[in-house]
Write an enzyme that holds these catalytic residues in place. Structure first.
Site, PDB file in Angstrom:
ATOM      1  N   ASP A  67       0.816  -1.212   0.000  1.00  0.00           N
ATOM      2  CA  ASP A  67       0.000   0.000   0.000  1.00  0.00           C
ATOM      3  C   ASP A  67       0.853   1.266   0.000  1.00  0.00           C
ATOM      4  O   ASP A  67       2.070   1.203   0.147  1.00  0.00           O
ATOM      5  CB  ASP A  67      -0.957   0.000   1.208  1.00  0.00           C
ATOM      6  N   HIS A 138      -6.969  -4.590  10.590  1.00  0.00           N
ATOM      7  CA  HIS A 138      -6.854  -4.512   9.126  1.00  0.00           C
ATOM      8  C   HIS A 138      -5.529  -5.082   8.632  1.00  0.00           C
ATOM      9  O   HIS A 138      -4.545  -5.113   9.360  1.00  0.00           O
ATOM     10  CB  HIS A 138      -7.056  -3.081   8.609  1.00  0.00           C
TER      11      HIS A 138
HETATM   12  C1  GLP Z   1      -0.540   0.565   8.478  1.00  0.00           C
HETATM   13  C2  GLP Z   1      -0.147  -0.300   7.283  1.00  0.00           C
HETATM   14  C3  GLP Z   1      -0.287  -1.776   7.609  1.00  0.00           C
HETATM   15  C4  GLP Z   1       0.405  -2.093   8.920  1.00  0.00           C
HETATM   16  C5  GLP Z   1      -0.193  -1.259  10.033  1.00  0.00           C
HETATM   17  C6  GLP Z   1       0.432  -1.544  11.398  1.00  0.00           C
HETATM   18  O1  GLP Z   1      -1.893   0.672   8.609  1.00  0.00           O
HETATM   19  N1  GLP Z   1      -0.927   0.014   6.144  1.00  0.00           N
HETATM   20  O2  GLP Z   1       0.252  -2.551   6.544  1.00  0.00           O
HETATM   21  O3  GLP Z   1       0.278  -3.467   9.205  1.00  0.00           O
HETATM   22  O4  GLP Z   1       0.018   0.102   9.710  1.00  0.00           O
HETATM   23  O5  GLP Z   1       1.612  -0.824  11.566  1.00  0.00           O
HETATM   24  P1  GLP Z   1       2.610  -1.046  12.788  1.00  0.00           P
HETATM   25  O6  GLP Z   1       3.407  -2.254  12.434  1.00  0.00           O
HETATM   26  O7  GLP Z   1       3.469   0.196  12.786  1.00  0.00           O
HETATM   27  O8  GLP Z   1       1.800  -1.214  14.002  1.00  0.00           O
END
Ligand code: GLP
Length: 260
Positions: A67, A138
């Site tokens: 993304d 998500h």
């Molecule tokens: C964003 C990204 C996801 C990721 C999520 C969690 O929303 N689009 O792909 O899994 O953040 O991020 P973190 O690993 O910093 O908690």
């Protein structure tokens, strides 16, 4: 679904790197699906170390990122282009033309999304998709109520995701409201999935994804439909799993299991 619970973040990252290396050893021209966020950083560091110290070769690898924020130029410090370059791509030997990241600045999002899907197909599909999980459950930017058969498209971020990601920006108002993201269907097409999660903040989302019903409200629960999905967590992220002892028992018994 396989659930692997490791003691801490470092061990979780090392195990994820072992899975990547295994795929790379059997397929030096593997196609990897890449994720951003703070969770996969340890995995990327370990892969960079293996490249530098043990000559792990990425020269035939192709990548597709999950993304990107809409509206951030590629050199914006919070863009996923910048993140991937800084934390991974600039340290390894993946040819630039093999790196694919959704464009957050295209003039035609619909056409770009179609092209992105086509490009994945042309490259033979994704062999291993790396995933994180948002606190609302998500995957990529497939927010609650995303169709479980969705493809790459433009999405509006949820309030919770904007709040979660505000920590990376100077002000909350600077967090983009839209993103371009692979769909849940796109992700499920990958031959193998690994989802990483660490810390207490992810415990509820992990329990819902692994043990809750398959629902578009928690898009990570779609992994239950995949024939080769591994959820790799640290102790804290495993904190709300009701069947935790069972998963640990299965993992411990794995080395002795009959091989087909
Ligand atoms: C964003 C990204 C996801 C990721 C999520 C969690 O929303 N689009 O792909 O899994 O953040 O991020 P973190 O690993 O910093 O908690």
């Amino acid at each position: 679904m396989e659930i692997i619970i490791k003691d801490d973040y470092q061990q979780m990252s090392r195990t994820a790197a072992e899975i990547v290396v295994e795929v790379l050893n059997t397929r030096p021209n593997a196609v990897f699906g890449m994720a951003t966020g703070s969770t996969p950083l340890g995995l990327y560091q370990e892969l960079v170390r293996l490249h530098k110290q043990e000559q792990l070769d990425f020269s035939r690898v192709t990548t597709f990122n999950l993304d990107e924020y809409v509206g951030l130029p590629v050199n914006h410090p919070q863009s996923y282009h910048y993140f991937m370059h800084e934390h991974f791509f600039k340290h390894v030997n993946i040819p630039a033309q093999n790196i694919n990241i959704p464009s957050g600045t295209t003039s035609n999002y619909r056409a770009f999304c179609e092209w992105y899907e086509q490009r994945i197909t042309e490259c033979g599909g994704i062999d291993l998709q790396i995933l994180g999980i948002g606190s609302d459950g998500h995957i990529a930017f497939n927010e609650p109520a995303s169709s479980l058969s969705s493809r790459t498209r433009l999405k509006t971020l949820s309030k919770q995701t904007i709040d979660d990601n505000a920590r990376f920006f100077d002000r909350r108002e600077e967090v983009p409201v839209y993103a371009i993201t692979m769909g849940v269907g796109t992700i499920l097409d990958a031959r193998k999935l690994i989802l990483l999660a660490s810390s207490k903040k992810k415990a509820k989302a992990i329990a819902q994804a692994v043990e809750g019903p398959v629902t578009s409200i928690v898009t990570a629960s779609a992994l239950q439909l995949h024939p080769d999905a591994t959820v790799l967590v640290d102790q804290e992220a495993a904190g709300q799993l009701a069947m935790r002892d069972y998963y640990e028992f299965i993992y411990a018994a794995k080395p002795g299991a009959p091989r087909t």
